[in-house]
Design a protein around this motif. Structure first.
Motif, mmCIF file in Angstrom:
data_model
loop_
_atom_site.group_PDB
_atom_site.id
_atom_site.type_symbol
_atom_site.label_atom_id
_atom_site.label_comp_id
_atom_site.label_asym_id
_atom_site.label_seq_id
_atom_site.Cartn_x
_atom_site.Cartn_y
_atom_site.Cartn_z
ATOM 1 N N PRO A 35 0.836 -1.359 0.061
ATOM 2 C CA PRO A 35 -0.107 0.031 0.037
ATOM 3 C C PRO A 35 0.803 1.276 0.031
ATOM 4 N N GLU A 36 0.327 2.361 -0.435
ATOM 5 C CA GLU A 36 1.332 3.662 -0.751
ATOM 6 C C GLU A 36 1.997 4.253 0.634
ATOM 7 N N VAL A 37 1.121 4.171 1.670
ATOM 8 C CA VAL A 37 1.976 4.673 2.947
ATOM 9 C C VAL A 37 3.039 3.537 3.252
ATOM 10 N N ASP A 38 2.651 2.395 3.235
ATOM 11 C CA ASP A 38 3.725 1.270 3.544
ATOM 12 C C ASP A 38 5.023 1.468 2.729
ATOM 13 N N ARG A 39 4.776 1.788 1.498
ATOM 14 C CA ARG A 39 5.691 1.812 0.436
ATOM 15 C C ARG A 39 6.941 3.230 0.994
ATOM 16 N N LYS B 77 7.659 -5.222 6.985
ATOM 17 C CA LYS B 77 8.873 -6.106 6.338
ATOM 18 C C LYS B 77 8.437 -7.526 6.434
ATOM 19 N N GLN B 78 7.373 -7.889 7.266
ATOM 20 C CA GLN B 78 6.887 -9.244 7.030
ATOM 21 C C GLN B 78 5.907 -9.399 5.631
ATOM 22 N N THR B 79 5.356 -8.282 5.191
ATOM 23 C CA THR B 79 4.346 -8.332 4.175
ATOM 24 C C THR B 79 5.619 -8.383 2.948
ATOM 25 N N LEU B 80 6.649 -7.434 2.906
ATOM 26 C CA LEU B 80 7.698 -7.393 2.027
ATOM 27 C C LEU B 80 8.126 -8.808 1.516
ATOM 28 N N LYS B 81 8.467 -9.506 2.592
ATOM 29 C CA LYS B 81 9.301 -10.655 2.709
ATOM 30 C C LYS B 81 8.323 -11.672 2.022
ATOM 31 N N LYS B 82 7.113 -11.423 2.617
ATOM 32 C CA LYS B 82 6.043 -12.464 1.766
ATOM 33 C C LYS B 82 5.962 -12.420 0.359
ATOM 34 N N LYS C 61 -16.291 14.661 -8.390
ATOM 35 C CA LYS C 61 -14.922 14.278 -8.325
ATOM 36 C C LYS C 61 -14.410 14.755 -6.944
ATOM 37 N N GLU C 62 -14.789 15.830 -6.330
ATOM 38 C CA GLU C 62 -14.145 16.064 -5.076
ATOM 39 C C GLU C 62 -14.806 15.177 -4.058
ATOM 40 N N MET C 63 -16.100 14.410 -3.959
ATOM 41 C CA MET C 63 -16.486 13.362 -3.385
ATOM 42 C C MET C 63 -15.336 12.169 -3.188
ATOM 43 N N ASN C 64 -14.978 12.082 -4.452
ATOM 44 C CA ASN C 64 -14.088 10.873 -4.678
ATOM 45 C C ASN C 64 -12.636 11.290 -4.088
ATOM 46 N N ASP C 65 -12.309 12.292 -4.297
ATOM 47 C CA ASP C 65 -10.944 12.815 -3.628
ATOM 48 C C ASP C 65 -11.237 12.827 -2.104
ATOM 49 N N LEU C 66 -12.197 13.306 -1.610
ATOM 50 C CA LEU C 66 -12.525 13.266 0.029
ATOM 51 C C LEU C 66 -12.402 11.856 0.454
ATOM 52 N N GLU C 67 -13.135 10.688 -0.233
ATOM 53 C CA GLU C 67 -13.157 9.427 0.105
ATOM 54 C C GLU C 67 -11.819 8.922 -0.108
ATOM 55 N N ASP C 68 -10.907 9.177 -0.883
ATOM 56 C CA ASP C 68 -9.551 8.677 -0.960
ATOM 57 C C ASP C 68 -8.633 9.257 0.321
ATOM 58 N N LEU C 69 -9.101 10.572 0.477
ATOM 59 C CA LEU C 69 -8.012 11.189 1.623
ATOM 60 C C LEU C 69 -8.496 10.667 2.983
ATOM 61 N N LEU C 70 -9.966 10.493 3.233
ATOM 62 C CA LEU C 70 -10.273 9.800 4.491
ATOM 63 C C LEU C 70 -9.633 8.338 4.648
ATOM 64 N N ALA C 71 -9.463 7.867 3.499
ATOM 65 C CA ALA C 71 -8.944 6.379 3.473
ATOM 66 C C ALA C 71 -7.446 6.602 3.772
ATOM 67 N N LEU C 72 -6.927 7.498 3.223
ATOM 68 C CA LEU C 72 -5.352 7.609 3.441
ATOM 69 C C LEU C 72 -5.052 8.170 4.850
ATOM 70 N N ARG C 73 -5.849 8.928 5.341
ATOM 71 C CA ARG C 73 -5.670 9.534 6.778
ATOM 72 C C ARG C 73 -5.821 8.021 7.508
ATOM 73 N N ASP C 74 -6.772 7.302 7.411
ATOM 74 C CA ASP C 74 -6.941 6.124 8.429
ATOM 75 C C ASP C 74 -5.748 5.244 8.018
ATOM 76 N N GLU C 75 -5.273 5.171 6.980
ATOM 77 C CA GLU C 75 -3.946 4.384 6.699
ATOM 78 C C GLU C 75 -2.692 4.873 7.410
ATOM 79 N N ILE C 76 -2.537 6.056 7.504
ATOM 80 C CA ILE C 76 -1.480 6.647 8.022
ATOM 81 C C ILE C 76 -1.526 6.327 9.509
ATOM 82 N N ARG C 77 -2.684 6.899 10.175
ATOM 83 C CA ARG C 77 -3.104 6.640 11.465
ATOM 84 C C ARG C 77 -2.966 4.991 12.094
ATOM 85 N N LYS C 78 -3.616 4.051 10.959
ATOM 86 C CA LYS C 78 -3.380 2.784 11.509
ATOM 87 C C LYS C 78 -2.182 2.183 12.147
ATOM 88 N N GLU C 79 -2.226 1.226 13.222
ATOM 89 C CA GLU C 79 -0.969 0.437 13.591
ATOM 90 C C GLU C 79 -0.849 -0.760 12.792
#
Lengths: 170, 198
Positions: free
Chosen positions: A119-123, A157-162, B180-198
């Motif tokens: 995924p982009e952030v992971d990249r 790292k685990q994902t990349l290894k896989k 178009k802007e709603m698609n951008d917003l959805e992408d950004l919300l997904a991106l924000r969650d992706e950055i925050r996610k552990e």
């Protein structure tokens, strides 16, 4: 030469290859796209140079611009979710000088291709790790805690290894 | 290919020496940066300039040309004026928010700023724009009887036909912008969650 231009030249000379390599990894080795994004990075760098307060190193600051520009390029081009290029194009991202062995060339090609499947952030995070960035530096670039960076890096790292085992184990 | 994860860093560093340079001509980048900033300001200002020019034209028409006598016309003009002024204010606020997206900030804050910008655009293009366009049309319609009294029928019909066609084009353009802007917003919300996610 103005102080601003002199500082820009200094930052560019020190980090342009780092920027290009991150962009290359982000777009799965597509040299043309990487070059476009790199140029955007340096355009933003110039336009933001007056706001550089020296609170972080130039490298951390440039990482931030590079990461934000790469992520913005996703919005500008919807194709990025499925960036994929064929093997010939992947090979093209490397310099074909005599000093580069065929084995190393394929290994590099595989590395970029594997990173491109994350995924982009992971990249972006794994490329900063490969680039010897400290976890605290990555945390400062991404805006998340250092603990979160450690957890993410472990998982990536685990994902990349896989990916590398599945795609290139022979 | 048998590659261990520990070797990747070494491989990455070897590759760095072979990575093609961004091949950037520094003076060209500086020139591009300056012209991009200029064109960005022009692009953002264009919409505001068009709206402001419309506001000036209808105001001049109201005070200098038409000299309305019906109360309905004065109310209609007032509604149109306020609608346009509100639209201009919203565009200015939107422009300020767009410029506050800082590329040198952390990825999370940069994404959050972009999310705020698109959420604001969603509000502007949603309820606010519908209310503004509707009130503008009502204002114009209220002026209709007096315009009809002062203009030949063909001109009156032409103006209102132009108005209806213009409104239709505007609505189609707004709808496509919202999509178009709603698609951008959805992408950004997904991106924000992706950055925050552990």
């Amino acid at each position: 030469m103005s102080a601003k231009l002199s500082l820009f030249n200094q930052i560019y000379a020190a980090h342009n290859q780092m920027v290009m390599q991150l962009c290359l990894g982000f777009v799965n080795g597509d040299r043309s796209k990487a070059k476009d994004i790199s140029q955007e990075v340096f355009v933003s760098t110039w336009n933001s140079l007056d706001r550089f307060k020296g609170e972080s190193s130039h490298k951390t600051w440039l990482y931030r611009i590079t990461v934000n520009t790469c992520l913005k390029s996703l919005r500008d081009s919807k194709q990025s979710k499925n960036i994929s290029i064929d093997v010939e194009q992947r090979a093209d991202l490397l310099h074909h000088d005599d000093s580069t062995s065929h084995v190393q060339e394929s290994a590099l090609s595989a590395l970029y291709a594997s990173i491109g499947q994350l995924p982009e952030v992971d990249r972006l995070i794994i490329m900063m790790v490969l680039d010897d960035a400290e976890y605290s530096q990555i945390a400062d670039v991404m805006g998340i805690s250092e603990v979160n960076v450690r957890v993410k890096v472990h998982r990536i790292k685990q994902t990349l290894k896989k990916i590398m085992q599945n795609e290139y184990a022979d | 290919m048998n590659m261990q994860i520990d070797n990747l860093k070494e491989l990455w560093n070897k590759a760095k020496a072979e990575v093609p340079s961004a091949d950037v001509d520094v003076p060209a980048i500086v020139s591009k940066a300056k012209s991009k900033r200029r064109s960005s300001i022009v692009a953002h200002s264009l919409n505001i300039t068009i709206l402001a020019a419309t506001l000036v034209v209808i105001t001049l028409y109201y005070f200098l040309v038409m000299r309305y006598r019906f109360l309905l016309s004065h109310v209609g003009f007032g509604i149109m004026f306020v609608s346009l002024a509100l639209r201009i204010a919203l565009e200015v606020i939107s422009m300020i928010r767009a410029y506050s997206i800082d590329m040198t900030d952390t990825a999370l804050r940069n994404t959050e700023q972009a999310v705020l910008f698109f959420k604001q655009r969603k509000r502007i293009h949603g309820l606010y724009t519908i209310a503004i366009v509707a009130s503008y049309m009502i204002g114009f319609a209220l002026m209709g009887p007096e315009i009809y009294n002062n203009l030949p029928l063909y001109l009156f019909a032409g103006i209102y036909l132009f108005f209806v066609v213009g409104a239709y084009i505007l609505i189609v353009k707004i709808r496509s912008g919202i999509r178009k802007e709603m698609n951008d917003l959805e992408d950004l919300l997904a991106l924000r969650d992706e950055i925050r996610k552990e």
